[in-house]
Design a protein around this motif. Structure first.
Motif, PDB file in Angstrom:
ATOM      1  N   UNK A 173       0.859  -1.180   0.000  1.00  0.00           N
ATOM      2  CA  UNK A 173       0.000   0.000   0.000  1.00  0.00           C
ATOM      3  C   UNK A 173       0.901   1.238   0.000  1.00  0.00           C
ATOM      4  N   UNK A 174       0.266   2.402  -0.164  1.00  0.00           N
ATOM      5  CA  UNK A 174       1.078   3.618  -0.101  1.00  0.00           C
ATOM      6  C   UNK A 174       0.739   4.381   1.187  1.00  0.00           C
ATOM      7  N   UNK A 217      -0.740   8.424  -7.825  1.00  0.00           N
ATOM      8  CA  UNK A 217      -0.759   8.369  -6.361  1.00  0.00           C
ATOM      9  C   UNK A 217       0.656   8.560  -5.805  1.00  0.00           C
ATOM     10  N   UNK A 218       1.605   7.904  -6.448  1.00  0.00           N
ATOM     11  CA  UNK A 218       2.993   8.023  -5.953  1.00  0.00           C
ATOM     12  C   UNK A 218       3.468   9.467  -6.038  1.00  0.00           C
ATOM     13  N   UNK A 219       3.165  10.083  -7.158  1.00  0.00           N
ATOM     14  CA  UNK A 219       3.571  11.468  -7.362  1.00  0.00           C
ATOM     15  C   UNK A 219       2.896  12.378  -6.324  1.00  0.00           C
ATOM     16  N   UNK A 220       1.627  12.121  -6.076  1.00  0.00           N
ATOM     17  CA  UNK A 220       0.870  12.948  -5.133  1.00  0.00           C
ATOM     18  C   UNK A 220       1.464  12.844  -3.729  1.00  0.00           C
ATOM     19  N   UNK A 266      12.491  13.013  -0.961  1.00  0.00           N
ATOM     20  CA  UNK A 266      13.500  12.883  -2.006  1.00  0.00           C
ATOM     21  C   UNK A 266      13.183  11.756  -2.980  1.00  0.00           C
ATOM     22  N   UNK A 267      12.383  10.801  -2.573  1.00  0.00           N
ATOM     23  CA  UNK A 267      12.123   9.621  -3.404  1.00  0.00           C
ATOM     24  C   UNK A 267      10.768   9.056  -3.022  1.00  0.00           C
ATOM     25  N   UNK A 268      10.345   8.017  -3.698  1.00  0.00           N
ATOM     26  CA  UNK A 268       9.127   7.308  -3.286  1.00  0.00           C
ATOM     27  C   UNK A 268       9.247   5.882  -3.796  1.00  0.00           C
ATOM     28  N   UNK A 310      -5.789  16.578  -2.610  1.00  0.00           N
ATOM     29  CA  UNK A 310      -6.239  16.255  -3.978  1.00  0.00           C
ATOM     30  C   UNK A 310      -7.190  15.056  -3.965  1.00  0.00           C
ATOM     31  N   UNK A 311      -8.089  15.051  -3.004  1.00  0.00           N
ATOM     32  CA  UNK A 311      -8.986  13.914  -2.862  1.00  0.00           C
ATOM     33  C   UNK A 311     -10.323  14.145  -3.585  1.00  0.00           C
ATOM     34  N   UNK A 312     -11.063  15.158  -3.155  1.00  0.00           N
ATOM     35  CA  UNK A 312     -12.359  15.481  -3.779  1.00  0.00           C
ATOM     36  C   UNK A 312     -13.253  14.257  -3.977  1.00  0.00           C
ATOM     37  N   UNK A 313     -13.296  13.425  -2.996  1.00  0.00           N
ATOM     38  CA  UNK A 313     -14.207  12.280  -3.077  1.00  0.00           C
ATOM     39  C   UNK A 313     -13.683  11.108  -3.874  1.00  0.00           C
ATOM     40  N   UNK A 314     -12.455  11.208  -4.384  1.00  0.00           N
ATOM     41  CA  UNK A 314     -11.945  10.095  -5.178  1.00  0.00           C
ATOM     42  C   UNK A 314     -11.402   8.968  -4.305  1.00  0.00           C
TER      43      UNK A 314
END
Ligand SMILES: Nc1nc2c(c(=O)[nH]1)N[C@H]1C(S)=C(S)[C@@H](COP(=O)(O)OP(=O)(O)OC[C@H]3O[C@@H](n4cnc5c(=O)[nH]c(N)nc54)[C@H](O)[C@@H]3O)O[C@H]1N2
Ligand SMILES: Nc1nc2c(c(=O)[nH]1)N[C@H]1C(S)=C(S)[C@@H](COP(=O)(O)OP(=O)(O)OC[C@H]3O[C@@H](n4cnc5c(=O)[nH]c(N)nc54)[C@H](O)[C@@H]3O)O[C@H]1N2
Ligand code: SF4
Ligand SMILES: [Mo]
Length: 885
Positions: free
Chosen positions: A343-344, A355-358, A366-368, A507-511
């Motif tokens: 999971x993230x 999602x990773x970028x967010x 520095x990374x993900x 950046x969710x807005x119900x998503x």
């Protein structure tokens, strides 16, 4: 003035509110919080005994390096340096964290942030892999998110509650009490228990389906095929909100009735009765726990259940829905922060580049991590073969609780660098650490947990930090900083909680389902006063309705749920000629996991004081086992020795053994040494409930029972199990060869000084021997030895530790091993709140008390937490049946 603090129970996922009161004298008492929506004042036996588990006995109070006390700076610098160096030399995937659903959300959030966003690996997994992973995977396949749609209230509002693979009476006792009360108020409500064993939960069941181990997928496929042809099908819901119905039903329809009866072990009548109940009851809740999750077909079981709720549109409405019961106090919080290796964070997906970028932007990291990390079983394999070279274990005891536990222990022993954060100095796992970090425990730490119904509650501290113990989040932040990472400058848990809340809304807005944006601006005052709340709670809106999916709105891209066309596993029977029995493992009422806390309470330890293996009478007969014998259980992975319990609650061919006992409490009782590392192919969760084993009688020359005021040490016996008792300890013993000098043996085991000579008794013919050591009028220790399992009254013997022995007559009564008429033997403890034994209850029944209430009025048993009421009813039924014969 006594000070009251509202906090949350640190045991099961029910998440009961607790009021802890510290008196002027420092004495702590606990009671249920009448205002907490999970329990409304109730507590079970474990919750009621919390005050007995917070002493500092055995606590880890200072950091240690190589077994020697160190200061925090040295320990933290060493951990940071070793992790940094390993990463520099071997890459981020050469290190790992193995964490726990008993961490607070704040601890968990930081550990995940450090590993995934800063170290850049996803090698963080958790004991929730052994617990909730199949539910998580099943939810994500069906809903597109890891969402538990319902609430506890649904169990009370339902007309049919199905409990499958859940021993609710013992494992979620307050929820069980709520359910039992609802059924008393509305007797028409039906309860079905699906479990190979007839557990205490069956006490309130209208129907018990003694399913074959792992027959669940077949059962719910049969149900789906039945529903598809019945008026209960909800075509509007299926069309509007789901996909894949046709394929799932075709797969389900492939099982004929004979195949169904074969795979489930149930009769056609039982199947029809169950199908009919489900078909005709709109308000149906299906609860599931480890009998579902801990299986090689665990994820399919979850989806087979969810399929039936989707087909009938019974989801997210009052009194309806599939309901995964979480085990640990913060299993749900761990899922919110994304603590699993696949999971993230904040219910975002590691596979999803957006999602990773967010998450990376939010963390300014520095990374993900770009791919899932090692899941628990694979993680310890990677430790074993040297791919993982530095490991940090927090708030879990894998040498006891992981499958193939001896291999896990060997992996930890061989690992170049192991850090363990725990509250105890000596556990089966801490013994192998290079660095030990002392953590704050319940009552000392501060933060939040989320229960099974998505309700976030505060755990608040009401005790001073002992020694140099520090919060787990603080340890993570310190090490992150010393590894050179920015973004860990936290000074209080509220800062972490607010960040976690902000990320959930980012950046969710119900998503995404998990959104607690309403708490993103939380300050210390608001955090201090935070009342329990259920998510979702998005920014700017106070949500009253917290159920999900009544009107669809799933989290797959097309907002539709997925039916999963699961297939019944072809072969679930793992037995063969060499290993002809099925081992099923799980929990007992009054112990928690590896007993590091409940093992401190004499009251809790009195309920079941010894590891046991429960056999069906016919199996016991076939193997040549009598009640109270000892038995050796074997699988290709390991061996344990336990007491034999013969009971008709057990199905033929199955053996149940509790997961709790370990090397601190018994000679050879770590049951996970027998469990194979077989996992569910989707979730990676181990199959701890269906293991092929062999059993044979353990031949002992001498059996023993002892009580001692000091904790027994270095017991040299082929079998031993110790338990805390009022005023001391009790020990069960067995020897394959007689000991030459029992007095010497006792001196070593019970720490009795040379000057004290025992009173003794020996009967050469029967082989009975007894010794008792006194210091003045105080009993120090007494041992009863026999060629047969010792028949002395345990609770009476334990009681002698606390009663004065003025005269020789009383002292001789002890070595005679008989209670005097003035001190009748109370028998094994049933009610741990009032310490009422089985003999006292039987005499009340013989005196005319034929209901649980009547027994309660007469003896008090069952009138406080109520956890033993099912057992009392069983004793009443047993007595009345015996009287009728
Ligand atoms: N007293 C106590 N309570 C606890 C805990 C504890 O340690 N002690 N731990 C907590 C935690 S972390 C968890 S995860 C929960 C677990 O709570 P539960 O899941 O309720 O507990 P278990 O005893 O592990 O297993 C539940 C039942 O699954 C049954 N079972 C085994 N195989 C099958 C099968 O193939 N199908 C079906 N349908 N049933 C099967 C077992 O016989 C057992 O009765 O308890 C929580 N509560
Ligand atoms: N055979 C078999 N095996 C099983 C199961 C089963 O049913 N059968 N169930 C599985 C499941 S569902 C679970 S959840 C696991 C549970 O297994 P574990 O997680 O291994 O068990 P616990 O005894 O809860 O371990 C918690 C550890 O954390 C320490 N601790 C307590 N509080 C704190 C704290 O605040 N901070 C820190 N750092 N440490 C603390 C305790 O002293 C203890 O050592 O077992 C799994 N293993
Ligand atoms: S049911 Fe018992 S163990 Fe679970 S949270 Fe409530 S009091 Fe604690
Ligand atoms: Mo669990």
């Amino acid at each position: 003035m006594p000070v009251e603090t509202k906090t949350t129970c640190p045991y099961c996922g029910v998440g009961c509110g607790v009021i802890a009161t510290v008196a002027n004298t420092g004495t702590v008492t606990v009671k249920g919080d009448p205002e907490h929506p999970a329990n409304l004042g109730r507590l079970c036996s474990k919750g009621s005994a919390l005050a007995e588990t917070i002493d500092l006995d055995g606590r880890l109070l200072y950091p240690e390096i190589g077994g020697k006390r160190a200061d925090w700076d040295t320990a933290l610098d060493l951990v940071a340096a070793k992790f940094s160096q390993t990463i520099a030399e071997h890459g981020p995937d050469s290190v790992a964290f193995y964490v726990s659903g008993q961490l607070l959300t704040e601890d968990y959030y930081l550990a995940n942030k450090l590993m995934k966003g800063f170290i850049g690996s996803a090698n963080i997994d958790t004991n929730s892999r052994l617990c909730m992973a199949s539910s998580v995977a099943g939810h994500r396949r069906a809903f597109g998110s890891d969402t538990v749609p319902g609430t506890y209230e649904d169990l009370e509002l339902a007309d049919l509650v199905i409990l499958t693979g859940s021993n609710l009476a013992w494992c979620h006792p307050v929820l069980y009490q709520r359910l039992a009360a609802a059924k008393t108020a509305r007797p028409d409500m039906k309860i079905v228990v699906i479990d190979p064993r007839r557990t205490m939960t069956c006490d309130i069941a209208d129907l018990h389906l003694a399913i074959r181990p792992d027959g669940d997928v077949a059962l719910f496929l049969g149900l789906l095929a039945h529903l598809a042809k019945s008026p209960a099908l909800n075509p509007d819901y299926v069309t509007a909100h789901t996909q894949g119905f046709g394929a799932a039903v075709s797969a389900a329809a492939m099982l004929s009735m004979p195949a169904l009866t074969e795979r489930t072990g149930l009769t056609p009548e039982e199947l029809q009765r169950f199908f009919h109940l489900f078909e005709t009851t709109e308000k149906t809740v299906t609860c599931y726990s480890q009998g579902v999750n801990q299986s090689s077909s665990g994820t399919d079981k979850v989806n087979a259940i969810i399929n039936c709720h989707l087909a009938t549109g019974r989801i997210g409405r009052p009194g309806m829905g599939p309901f995964s019961l979480t085990g640990q106090p913060n299993a749900m919080g761990g899922r919110e922060v994304g603590g699993l290796a696949n999971m993230l964070a904040a219910h975002m997906a590691i596979e999803n580049p957006e999602d990773r970028d967010r998450v990376q932007r939010f963390w300014a990291s520095p990374t993900i991590a770009t791919k899932p990390g090692q899941k628990a079983v694979d993680m310890f394999k990677a430790v074993a073969d040297g791919r993982i070279k530095a490991l940090w274990i927090m708030a879990t005891n894998p040498v006891v609780s992981m499958p193939d536990a001896d291999a896990v222990r060997a992996a930890i022993e061989a690992c170049p660098f192991v850090v363990v954060s725990d509250i105890l100095r000596e556990t089966d796992t801490t013994l192998h650490a290079h660095v030990l970090l002392p953590s704050l425990g319940w009552g000392e730490k501060d933060g939040t947990v989320t229960n099974s119904e998505r309700r976030v509650s505060r755990q608040r501290s009401f005790l001073a930090s002992p020694g140099e113990a520090k919060a787990d989040w603080w340890q993570v932040a310190e090490i992150a900083r010393r590894m050179g990472f920015d973004g860990f400058a936290y000074t209080t848990p509220v800062q972490i909680f607010a960040e976690h809340a902000a990320l959930s809304a980012f950046e969710n807005d119900g998503s995404r389902d998990f959104d607690i944006g309403a708490y993103a601006d939380m300050d210390a005052t608001a955090y201090g006063e935070l009342k329990p709340f259920q998510w979702p709670q998005p920014t700017g809106r106070v949500r009253q309705e917290t159920r999900f999916f009544a009107d669809g709105g799933f989290y797959h891209a097309d907002n539709k749920a997925r039916f999963i066309a699961v297939e019944a596993p072809v072969e679930t029977d793992r037995r063969d000629a060499r290993y002809p029995l099925t081992l099923n493992t799980g929990r007992i009422r009054d112990h928690w996991h590896t007993m590091t806390r409940t093992g401190k309470s004499a009251r809790l330890s009195a309920h079941i004081a010894e590891p046991f293996a429960e056999f069906h009478p016919r199996d016991a007969m076939d193997i040549g086992l009598r009640p109270a014998d000892l038995v050796k259980l074997e699988s290709p992975h390991g061996t344990v020795i336990t007491r034999v319990l013969v009971s008709e609650r057990q199905a033929r061919g199955d053996v149940f053994v509790p997961m709790h006992w370990n090397d601190q409490f018994a000679a050879t009782a770590r049951i996970d040494t027998l469990v194979s590392p077989l996992t569910d192919p989707v979730s990676g969760q181990p199959a701890a409930k269906n293991v092929a084993i062999a059993a044979r009688r353990f031949e002992a020359e001498v059996y023993g029972f002892a009580v001692s005021s000091a904790k027994p040490v270095a017991l040299s016996a082929d079998y031993w199990a110790i338990a805390k008792a009022e005023g001391g300890w009790r020990a069960e013993l067995a020897f394959q060869e007689p000991v030459e000098d029992w007095t010497r043996w006792c001196r070593a085991a019970f720490g009795i000084s040379a000057g004290i000579e025992p009173l003794g008794y020996a009967d050469r013919q029967s082989g009975e021997q007894r010794l008792a050591f006194f210091d003045g009028e105080r009993l120090l220790a007494t041992i009863f030895l026999s060629r047969q399992p010792v028949a002395v009254a345990r609770n009476w013997a334990v009681g002698q530790l606390q009663s004065p022995h003025f005269d020789l007559r009383k002292r001789f009564a002890i070595i005679a091993g008989r209670p005097g008429a003035d001190q009748p033997d109370p028998g094994a403890t049933v009610c741990s709140c009032y310490l009422i034994g089985v003999n006292r209850i039987i005499s009340a029944i013989r005196g005319g008390c034929h209901s649980v209430e009547a027994v309660g009025r007469e003896t008090n048993a069952g009138t406080n937490c109520g956890s033993c009421r099912a057992e009392i009813r069983g004793i009443i039924d047993g007595c009345l049946a015996a009287a009728a014969e």
